[in-house]
Structures are given as C-alpha cells and as structure tokens.
Design an enzyme around this catalytic site. Sequence first.
Site, PDB file in Angstrom:
ATOM      1  N   ASP A 173    -103.087  40.843  11.714  1.00 57.56           N
ATOM      2  CA  ASP A 173    -102.556  41.436  10.858  1.00 57.56           C
ATOM      3  C   ASP A 173    -103.234  42.166  10.641  1.00 57.56           C
ATOM      4  O   ASP A 173    -104.560  41.795   9.900  1.00 57.56           O
ATOM      5  CB  ASP A 173    -101.255  40.999  10.209  1.00 57.56           C
ATOM      6  CG  ASP A 173    -100.591  41.641   9.186  1.00 57.56           C
ATOM      7  OD1 ASP A 173     -99.670  42.027   9.361  1.00 57.56           O
ATOM      8  OD2 ASP A 173    -100.916  41.841   7.783  1.00 57.56           O
ATOM      9  N   LYS A 175    -104.134  42.239   6.964  1.00 56.62           N
ATOM     10  CA  LYS A 175    -103.871  41.780   6.027  1.00 56.62           C
ATOM     11  C   LYS A 175    -105.213  39.945   6.344  1.00 56.62           C
ATOM     12  O   LYS A 175    -105.755  39.428   5.887  1.00 56.62           O
ATOM     13  CB  LYS A 175    -103.283  40.439   5.212  1.00 56.62           C
ATOM     14  CG  LYS A 175    -102.602  41.452   4.542  1.00 56.62           C
ATOM     15  CD  LYS A 175    -101.006  40.884   3.792  1.00 56.62           C
ATOM     16  CE  LYS A 175     -99.830  41.159   4.490  1.00 56.62           C
ATOM     17  NZ  LYS A 175     -98.512  41.663   4.961  1.00 56.62           N
ATOM     18  N   TYR A 237     -86.821  40.733   7.036  1.00 56.52           N
ATOM     19  CA  TYR A 237     -85.404  41.457   6.237  1.00 56.52           C
ATOM     20  C   TYR A 237     -85.443  41.972   4.945  1.00 56.52           C
ATOM     21  O   TYR A 237     -85.679  41.275   4.383  1.00 56.52           O
ATOM     22  CB  TYR A 237     -84.457  41.068   6.831  1.00 56.52           C
ATOM     23  CG  TYR A 237     -83.188  41.891   7.442  1.00 56.52           C
ATOM     24  CD1 TYR A 237     -83.951  43.330   8.098  1.00 56.52           C
ATOM     25  CD2 TYR A 237     -82.319  42.224   6.283  1.00 56.52           C
ATOM     26  CE1 TYR A 237     -82.707  44.282   8.948  1.00 56.52           C
ATOM     27  CE2 TYR A 237     -81.452  43.194   7.076  1.00 56.52           C
ATOM     28  CZ  TYR A 237     -82.160  44.412   7.515  1.00 56.52           C
ATOM     29  OH  TYR A 237     -80.945  44.973   7.713  1.00 56.52           O
ATOM     30  N   PRO A 239     -88.044  44.980   6.908  1.00 55.16           N
ATOM     31  CA  PRO A 239     -89.138  45.713   7.423  1.00 55.16           C
ATOM     32  C   PRO A 239     -89.357  46.470   6.132  1.00 55.16           C
ATOM     33  O   PRO A 239     -88.714  47.886   6.056  1.00 55.16           O
ATOM     34  CB  PRO A 239     -89.509  45.330   8.477  1.00 55.16           C
ATOM     35  CG  PRO A 239     -87.867  46.117   8.469  1.00 55.16           C
ATOM     36  CD  PRO A 239     -86.543  45.747   7.958  1.00 55.16           C
ATOM     37  N   SER A 240     -90.867  46.864   6.318  1.00 59.06           N
ATOM     38  CA  SER A 240     -91.705  48.145   5.803  1.00 59.06           C
ATOM     39  C   SER A 240     -91.927  49.282   7.010  1.00 59.06           C
ATOM     40  O   SER A 240     -91.376  50.313   6.692  1.00 59.06           O
ATOM     41  CB  SER A 240     -92.325  47.997   5.259  1.00 59.06           C
ATOM     42  OG  SER A 240     -92.600  46.955   4.185  1.00 59.06           O
ATOM     43  N   PRO A 242     -89.741  50.197  10.422  1.00 57.86           N
ATOM     44  CA  PRO A 242     -88.774  50.220  11.672  1.00 57.86           C
ATOM     45  C   PRO A 242     -89.324  50.728  13.078  1.00 57.86           C
ATOM     46  O   PRO A 242     -88.350  51.139  13.503  1.00 57.86           O
ATOM     47  CB  PRO A 242     -87.657  51.607  10.744  1.00 57.86           C
ATOM     48  CG  PRO A 242     -88.924  52.367  10.400  1.00 57.86           C
ATOM     49  CD  PRO A 242     -90.016  51.878  10.190  1.00 57.86           C
ATOM     50  N   HIS A 245     -91.186  43.838  14.720  1.00 56.24           N
ATOM     51  CA  HIS A 245     -92.785  43.795  15.626  1.00 56.24           C
ATOM     52  C   HIS A 245     -91.928  42.119  14.425  1.00 56.24           C
ATOM     53  O   HIS A 245     -91.331  41.433  13.855  1.00 56.24           O
ATOM     54  CB  HIS A 245     -93.311  44.665  14.498  1.00 56.24           C
ATOM     55  CG  HIS A 245     -92.977  44.103  13.139  1.00 56.24           C
ATOM     56  ND1 HIS A 245     -92.518  45.845  13.176  1.00 56.24           N
ATOM     57  CD2 HIS A 245     -93.237  43.815  11.763  1.00 56.24           C
ATOM     58  CE1 HIS A 245     -92.255  45.278  10.596  1.00 56.24           C
ATOM     59  NE2 HIS A 245     -92.798  44.211  10.558  1.00 56.24           N
ATOM     60  N   ILE A 246     -93.093  40.993  15.051  1.00 54.67           N
ATOM     61  CA  ILE A 246     -92.170  39.437  14.861  1.00 54.67           C
ATOM     62  C   ILE A 246     -94.284  39.031  13.564  1.00 54.67           C
ATOM     63  O   ILE A 246     -95.336  39.002  14.345  1.00 54.67           O
ATOM     64  CB  ILE A 246     -92.270  38.658  15.678  1.00 54.67           C
ATOM     65  CG1 ILE A 246     -90.878  39.156  16.228  1.00 54.67           C
ATOM     66  CG2 ILE A 246     -92.702  36.789  15.428  1.00 54.67           C
ATOM     67  CD1 ILE A 246     -91.305  39.479  17.637  1.00 54.67           C
TER      68      ILE A 246
END
EC number: 3.6.1.59
Length: 307
Positions: A173, A175, A237, A239-240, A242, A245-246
Amino acid sequence: MTTIKVNGEVNIQPNLAEFEFKEVLSSDPSRKAVFLLLNNKTTGKAAILVADKNPFVEDGSVINEWIKDAKLRNLAQNDIYGSYELLMPEKFNAVKSSLIYPATDKHILKYRRREVYMIYETADDYKSITKPSIKESLFNLDWVYNFLDHKAETDRIVFDDPDPNIGFMLAPDLKWNGVDVDNLYLQAIVVRRDIMSVRELTGEHIPLLENVRKQVRRVVKEKYGLNPNQIKMYFHYQPSYPHLHIHVINIKYEAPGAGMTCIFLDEAIDNLKIWPDFYQRATLPFVGKEGDVLLNKFREAKRLNEE
Ligand code: M7G
C-alpha cells in the site's frame, strides 16, 4: 520537481522546498501522523503531505546499529531516573510520507478532520443513491489501471496472477514502506475491472475471493514470515476507489482508516456461500463524513436518521 526514471518509467521526484505550508488538515498524535495542506510556490497548485512516523524495528542487530550512534540530550535527572531526548542517527530517522500532487478538492476533503456519521445503506439506497453518484463521490482509477497495466510501481509488485477472472496483483500500500513487517500493509487489486466494491459481489465471485485468500496467505508467509492468523484481509465500505481491492495488514498494526467500516474477506466468502446474493440484499453500514458528496445525497433523500 526533478524528472527521474525508475524501471524505465518517467517519474516526478518532488522537491519539498517548492512548497509552502497552508494548513494542518488533521493529525493523529497516537499514530504520530500529520496531514498537511501545502501550496506549490510556482504553480499555485495544492498538495497533501501525509507524514507518518515509522514504528521501531525490533531486530536486535538494527537496534545495535542505531544505539551505537544515537545521542542522548538530557532533560532532567533525579536519582537513578533520567529523562532524555534521543537523537537518532539520520538513517533511522526517516518519516514515511506520501505526497498527493496536484491534489483535488476531493482529496483535500478526504484528509480534512470532519464530523462523521453512521449511514445504513440498504440495497435500495445503493441502487437509487450510491451507485448513480459513484463517479462524483469516489476517486478516479488512474493509479489502479497504471498498476494493473504495469505502467507504475512495477518494481513494487509482490505477486501477480494475470488470470482475467480470478487474478489479482499484490503490492505494498502507498502507506507502507515495504520493509517493516510490523506494519505490513499490502493491497490485493483484482484484475477484473467490473466489480466496484464488496456491494457488487455475488456467489459467482467466490473462486476469485478464494484465490486471493489462498495466494496472499502463501506469499505473505513465504516473503514476510507471517502466518495466516497474523494478518487481516478486509474490504473497506465505502472504499475511496471503485475497483475491488483487499487490504492486507499485520494484525499488530492499527491501520489508518480503522474508523471506517471493514468487511473481512473470510466473512464475505462465508456470506456468499450461504446466500450468493447476500450483498445484493444486505444493509451495509458505513461512515460518512460531513461534506462528502455521498453524505449529502443521503441527507437529501432523508436517509441519515438525523431527526
Ligand atoms: P480504499 O478502501 O479504497 O480507501 O483503499 P481509503 O484510502 O479511504 O482507505 C485504497 C487503498 O489504496 C488505501 O489504503 C491507499 O493508501 C491505497 N492507495 C491509494 N493510492 C492512490 C495508491 C497508489 O497509488 N499506490 C498504492 N500502492 N496504493 C495506493
């Protein structure tokens, strides 16, 4: 800004001196993170800098390395009790950061501290309120498609299963620095481009979800030494972005965004096995923030439980 080439890709290396401080959008003292709004002095365009201190590495050889060169600045001494500021050697002092530039108003809103509200989205709300406004309320998918098309972050890919139905790509990610396993944070991004979120999953997608679960567990064990019971896999939910992704994180790590509603991958697979149309019928709660397009749409439809 300097143009640099990474793996044959042209990347822009920002120079922070080109920016000036505008506003603290929010901060999280417990996570030692700050979200800053900056302004580019030449272009006048906005940027968001997320600066997030790294946790300490617990590896003894690394600790010995910094202990050797660190300095203690005395603040107070009483009997055997000393209070100090520890000045770490530069190499160990890096702050994990992300820079969004140029940042849109939607990005600025996302990082600004705001009132939050629980919203209970029924299946009908999804059809009549959420789905029609997804383009307006969520972010564009350029970075996801760059990633899937091998146009960006190619050197960060951890695993790639190109199967058009059950495939996905795994990478750190934004981050995560990709190194400190204590705050491991990966994204599994599915190859299919037609599933916007967990809301659109049906029994048909079970093989995809099971493939992600199986392969992620294997790769995370082989590459980072974490067992399946040491990681969490979940969807946000709303998500930012659409595109399904997990999130894959070390359970030790309190990931940013933990205040958002998370749906575990295991739970989603189970629900779909019992009721293939579960997510077409269920009420899904989510946290809306004041100023969000979607929150305003729910408010207009009097679906906010405000009275
Ligand atoms: P989300 O649940 O859609 O929204 O997660 P959230 O950001 O509100 O949690 C999207 C995830 O993708 C977040 O954890 C982001 O940090 C991550 N992410 C966003 N971008 C733009 C990138 C990117 O360019 N590269 C990578 N590797 N991750 C990203």
